[in-house]
Motif scaffolding. Sequence first.
Motif, PDB file in Angstrom:
ATOM      1  N   ASP A   1      29.775 -49.554  21.197  1.00  0.00           N
ATOM      2  CA  ASP A   1      28.617 -49.973  21.725  1.00  0.00           C
ATOM      3  C   ASP A   1      27.606 -48.603  22.126  1.00  0.00           C
ATOM      4  O   ASP A   1      26.642 -48.637  22.787  1.00  0.00           O
ATOM      5  CB  ASP A   1      28.698 -50.874  22.977  1.00  0.00           C
TER       6      ASP A   1
ATOM      7  N   ARG B   1      22.703 -55.877  28.598  1.00  0.00           N
ATOM      8  CA  ARG B   1      23.692 -55.585  29.361  1.00  0.00           C
ATOM      9  C   ARG B   1      23.618 -56.533  30.646  1.00  0.00           C
ATOM     10  O   ARG B   1      24.409 -56.770  31.258  1.00  0.00           O
ATOM     11  CB  ARG B   1      23.404 -54.316  30.234  1.00  0.00           C
TER      12      ARG B   1
ATOM     13  N   ASP C   1      15.488 -43.712  21.764  1.00  0.00           N
ATOM     14  CA  ASP C   1      15.924 -44.601  23.002  1.00  0.00           C
ATOM     15  C   ASP C   1      15.127 -45.547  23.557  1.00  0.00           C
ATOM     16  O   ASP C   1      14.030 -45.251  23.870  1.00  0.00           O
ATOM     17  CB  ASP C   1      16.684 -43.341  24.250  1.00  0.00           C
TER      18      ASP C   1
ATOM     19  N   LEU D   1      19.475 -51.865  26.635  1.00  0.00           N
ATOM     20  CA  LEU D   1      19.055 -50.926  25.884  1.00  0.00           C
ATOM     21  C   LEU D   1      19.577 -50.607  24.599  1.00  0.00           C
ATOM     22  O   LEU D   1      20.015 -51.723  24.106  1.00  0.00           O
ATOM     23  CB  LEU D   1      20.177 -49.637  26.623  1.00  0.00           C
TER      24      LEU D   1
ATOM     25  N   GLN E   1      21.099 -31.378  22.948  1.00  0.00           N
ATOM     26  CA  GLN E   1      19.844 -31.030  22.770  1.00  0.00           C
ATOM     27  C   GLN E   1      19.026 -31.667  24.112  1.00  0.00           C
ATOM     28  O   GLN E   1      18.116 -31.015  24.698  1.00  0.00           O
ATOM     29  CB  GLN E   1      18.993 -31.778  21.528  1.00  0.00           C
ATOM     30  N   TRP E   2      19.347 -33.090  24.346  1.00  0.00           N
ATOM     31  CA  TRP E   2      18.534 -33.413  25.401  1.00  0.00           C
ATOM     32  C   TRP E   2      18.813 -32.626  26.894  1.00  0.00           C
ATOM     33  O   TRP E   2      17.941 -32.422  27.839  1.00  0.00           O
ATOM     34  CB  TRP E   2      19.124 -35.097  25.510  1.00  0.00           C
TER      35      TRP E   2
ATOM     36  N   THR F   1      18.674 -48.218  20.647  1.00  0.00           N
ATOM     37  CA  THR F   1      17.634 -47.381  19.772  1.00  0.00           C
ATOM     38  C   THR F   1      17.069 -47.957  18.740  1.00  0.00           C
ATOM     39  O   THR F   1      17.192 -48.983  18.224  1.00  0.00           O
ATOM     40  CB  THR F   1      18.728 -46.256  19.241  1.00  0.00           C
TER      41      THR F   1
ATOM     42  N   ARG G   1      25.489 -45.348  21.158  1.00  0.00           N
ATOM     43  CA  ARG G   1      24.390 -45.203  20.162  1.00  0.00           C
ATOM     44  C   ARG G   1      24.057 -43.710  19.949  1.00  0.00           C
ATOM     45  O   ARG G   1      22.941 -43.338  19.436  1.00  0.00           O
ATOM     46  CB  ARG G   1      23.286 -46.309  20.672  1.00  0.00           C
TER      47      ARG G   1
ATOM     48  N   SER H   1      17.323 -42.550  39.178  1.00  0.00           N
ATOM     49  CA  SER H   1      16.027 -43.001  39.659  1.00  0.00           C
ATOM     50  C   SER H   1      15.678 -44.263  39.850  1.00  0.00           C
ATOM     51  O   SER H   1      15.153 -45.118  38.894  1.00  0.00           O
ATOM     52  CB  SER H   1      15.033 -42.362  38.789  1.00  0.00           C
TER      53      SER H   1
ATOM     54  N   GLU I   1      14.538 -41.073  15.948  1.00  0.00           N
ATOM     55  CA  GLU I   1      15.060 -42.136  16.645  1.00  0.00           C
ATOM     56  C   GLU I   1      14.706 -42.095  18.099  1.00  0.00           C
ATOM     57  O   GLU I   1      14.364 -41.143  18.691  1.00  0.00           O
ATOM     58  CB  GLU I   1      16.741 -41.573  16.778  1.00  0.00           C
TER      59      GLU I   1
ATOM     60  N   THR J   1      14.823 -39.191  20.656  1.00  0.00           N
ATOM     61  CA  THR J   1      15.970 -38.378  20.844  1.00  0.00           C
ATOM     62  C   THR J   1      16.662 -37.906  19.680  1.00  0.00           C
ATOM     63  O   THR J   1      17.742 -37.437  19.788  1.00  0.00           O
ATOM     64  CB  THR J   1      17.059 -39.377  21.504  1.00  0.00           C
TER      65      THR J   1
ATOM     66  N   HIS K   1      25.303 -44.531  26.949  1.00  0.00           N
ATOM     67  CA  HIS K   1      25.614 -44.925  25.753  1.00  0.00           C
ATOM     68  C   HIS K   1      24.515 -44.685  24.692  1.00  0.00           C
ATOM     69  O   HIS K   1      24.551 -45.017  23.696  1.00  0.00           O
ATOM     70  CB  HIS K   1      25.731 -46.562  25.799  1.00  0.00           C
ATOM     71  N   ILE K   2      23.284 -44.421  25.407  1.00  0.00           N
ATOM     72  CA  ILE K   2      22.256 -43.706  24.692  1.00  0.00           C
ATOM     73  C   ILE K   2      21.990 -42.315  25.285  1.00  0.00           C
ATOM     74  O   ILE K   2      22.371 -42.094  26.633  1.00  0.00           O
ATOM     75  CB  ILE K   2      20.942 -44.646  24.763  1.00  0.00           C
ATOM     76  N   VAL K   3      21.286 -41.457  24.386  1.00  0.00           N
ATOM     77  CA  VAL K   3      21.098 -39.831  24.748  1.00  0.00           C
ATOM     78  C   VAL K   3      20.379 -39.756  25.963  1.00  0.00           C
ATOM     79  O   VAL K   3      21.238 -38.966  27.038  1.00  0.00           O
ATOM     80  CB  VAL K   3      20.194 -39.227  23.543  1.00  0.00           C
ATOM     81  N   SER K   4      19.413 -40.532  26.537  1.00  0.00           N
ATOM     82  CA  SER K   4      18.543 -40.319  27.481  1.00  0.00           C
ATOM     83  C   SER K   4      19.200 -40.551  28.734  1.00  0.00           C
ATOM     84  O   SER K   4      18.607 -40.523  29.906  1.00  0.00           O
ATOM     85  CB  SER K   4      17.167 -40.776  27.395  1.00  0.00           C
ATOM     86  N   HIS K   5      20.352 -41.272  28.753  1.00  0.00           N
ATOM     87  CA  HIS K   5      20.951 -41.465  30.058  1.00  0.00           C
ATOM     88  C   HIS K   5      22.089 -40.982  30.455  1.00  0.00           C
ATOM     89  O   HIS K   5      22.799 -40.960  31.425  1.00  0.00           O
ATOM     90  CB  HIS K   5      21.727 -43.058  29.856  1.00  0.00           C
TER      91      HIS K   5
ATOM     92  N   LYS L   1      16.888 -29.625  26.541  1.00  0.00           N
ATOM     93  CA  LYS L   1      15.358 -29.660  26.523  1.00  0.00           C
ATOM     94  C   LYS L   1      14.893 -30.195  27.973  1.00  0.00           C
ATOM     95  O   LYS L   1      13.944 -29.966  28.402  1.00  0.00           O
ATOM     96  CB  LYS L   1      14.920 -30.798  25.361  1.00  0.00           C
ATOM     97  N   LYS L   2      15.652 -31.170  28.543  1.00  0.00           N
ATOM     98  CA  LYS L   2      15.232 -31.802  29.933  1.00  0.00           C
ATOM     99  C   LYS L   2      15.721 -31.121  31.218  1.00  0.00           C
ATOM    100  O   LYS L   2      15.373 -31.705  32.241  1.00  0.00           O
ATOM    101  CB  LYS L   2      15.538 -33.350  29.833  1.00  0.00           C
TER     102      LYS L   2
ATOM    103  N   LYS M   1      24.426 -39.730  19.482  1.00  0.00           N
ATOM    104  CA  LYS M   1      24.955 -38.655  18.748  1.00  0.00           C
ATOM    105  C   LYS M   1      25.445 -37.349  19.665  1.00  0.00           C
ATOM    106  O   LYS M   1      24.646 -37.170  20.394  1.00  0.00           O
ATOM    107  CB  LYS M   1      24.352 -38.100  17.341  1.00  0.00           C
TER     108      LYS M   1
ATOM    109  N   VAL N   1      21.849 -53.250  22.909  1.00  0.00           N
ATOM    110  CA  VAL N   1      22.943 -53.608  23.775  1.00  0.00           C
ATOM    111  C   VAL N   1      22.441 -54.471  24.904  1.00  0.00           C
ATOM    112  O   VAL N   1      21.447 -54.040  25.476  1.00  0.00           O
ATOM    113  CB  VAL N   1      23.799 -52.738  24.271  1.00  0.00           C
TER     114      VAL N   1
ATOM    115  N   PHE O   1      10.659 -33.592  19.846  1.00  0.00           N
ATOM    116  CA  PHE O   1      12.049 -34.261  20.498  1.00  0.00           C
ATOM    117  C   PHE O   1      12.017 -34.305  21.997  1.00  0.00           C
ATOM    118  O   PHE O   1      11.106 -33.246  22.765  1.00  0.00           O
ATOM    119  CB  PHE O   1      13.240 -33.254  20.126  1.00  0.00           C
TER     120      PHE O   1
ATOM    121  N   VAL P   1      12.028 -42.965  24.368  1.00  0.00           N
ATOM    122  CA  VAL P   1      11.759 -41.575  24.305  1.00  0.00           C
ATOM    123  C   VAL P   1      12.448 -41.003  22.877  1.00  0.00           C
ATOM    124  O   VAL P   1      13.367 -41.749  22.685  1.00  0.00           O
ATOM    125  CB  VAL P   1      12.398 -40.808  25.451  1.00  0.00           C
TER     126      VAL P   1
ATOM    127  N   ASN Q   1      22.788 -34.817  19.828  1.00  0.00           N
ATOM    128  CA  ASN Q   1      21.321 -35.163  20.866  1.00  0.00           C
ATOM    129  C   ASN Q   1      21.725 -35.086  22.081  1.00  0.00           C
ATOM    130  O   ASN Q   1      20.726 -34.831  22.905  1.00  0.00           O
ATOM    131  CB  ASN Q   1      21.242 -36.386  20.230  1.00  0.00           C
TER     132      ASN Q   1
END
Lengths: 211, 136
Positions: A14, B87, B115, B128, A24-25, B130, A16, A209, B113, B103, A171-175, A28-29, A18, B85, B11, B101, A21
Motif C-alpha cells: 500500500d 483509510r 500526492d 490518500l 527530494q521532499w 497518487t 506509493r 497539522s 506524480e 511529488t 505511504h505517500i511522499v508528502s506525509h 525542498k520543504k 519512491k 488507498v 516539484f 501536491v 522523492n
Amino acid sequence: MILDLHAHSVKSDDGRAKVRNYCQWIRKKEIGIDGFVLTEHRQFDRESDYGPLAAEFDLAILKASEVETEYGHVLVFGVREPLTHALDFADIRLPLARVLEESDRHGAIAVPCHPGRTRVGMCAHVEALGVPTGVRILEVLNGGSRGREDQAAQELASAQGWLGIGGSDAHIVSHIGRCATRFPGPIADEGDLVEALRAEEFEAISWKSTT
Amino acid sequence: MTSRRFSDVEFGEDLPPLTPDTSIPNVTTFVKAAGMLNERFTDHEAARKQGLPGAIVPGIMSQAVMASMIHHWAPEAQVEKIDTVFRAPVLVGHPHTVTGVVTDMDDDAHTVEIDLTLENEAGETRVLGTATVRLP
C-alpha cells in the motif's frame, strides 16, 4: 538527531512513495528530520541499497520491518539475516511474544505501532488478550492517527511505564516527517538505532497539522 | 482556469484545494449517474443499520473529486492513473477537503506524480493516493 521511524515506500503493497522523492521532499520543504526508517509491510527489504541516496541528500535512510501479530502491527528495528529465518515476516498471525523474544535474541527491538487503531493496534486487543509482557516501547505518535488514537496509545504507554516513539507512517511522499523521534546523539545505521532505543533516551515529536 | 504546461510546474507545487459537495442530494445524483444506487450512500439511517457510522461517499466519487481538482488546476491535463488507498469512510454531509501536491516529475514523458489526500475537518486522512498526470 531526529528520525521518522515509520515510513513505507513502493516496496510495501500500500506504499506509493519512491524513496528518492521522500529525500527530494524533505530537502525542498525543509522538513525538520535528519532521516527516516523504511518499515516495509511483512518483509525485510534486503536488496535495496539507499547508501548513494543518503549521501546525495545527506539523510540517514535506514531499513526495518512492520510485521503483524495477534496484538496488531509491530515495527522491528535492527533486522539482520538470522532474524528473517527465525520469524516468517509474511505471517499475519505471528505471536507477539515470539516477535519480542526473537527480536531480542537477534539484536533487534520490537515496537508495537499505531496501538490506538482499530483492529491493527494493540489497544483493541488488550481487553481480550491482556497486557502483553516484554514490551518496552510503543509508538505513541503516528502520522496517520485519527480521533483519539494517539491519546489511547499514550494512555496505554503511560499506564504501563512504556516509552514512546513517533513515526509518520507515511505511504505517500508528502506525509513523511509528520511525526518523528528525537535522539540525543547521532545515528548512522540500524545498529546505532537499536542501541539508541535501548538507551531509552528519546522523545516522540509531532508536526501534524490537525484542527 | 488557465492552461498549465509541464514547464510551468515545479516539484513540491501545491494544487489549489477543492471542497467537494458531499451533500445527500449531490451524492444521490452521483450514484444515480454511476448506476450504483444503494442506501448506504444516500440514507444515514439505512447506512447505520449496515454497521456504518452514517451514509458514506462512494469510493469512485472520492476519486472523481480528486480528478476534478487536478482538472481545475490543469484543464488540459490527461489523468493517466489515479491510485487510491481508502483509510476511513468519507461521511456524507460532512465538510472535506481534497489536496494535491506535485511529488515527482518525468522530464522525458512530461508527466507529473501528484500526492492526493482527502481529509475531514479534523484534518484526518480518509483517502490518500497518487495520480499520474500528463501535461502539454
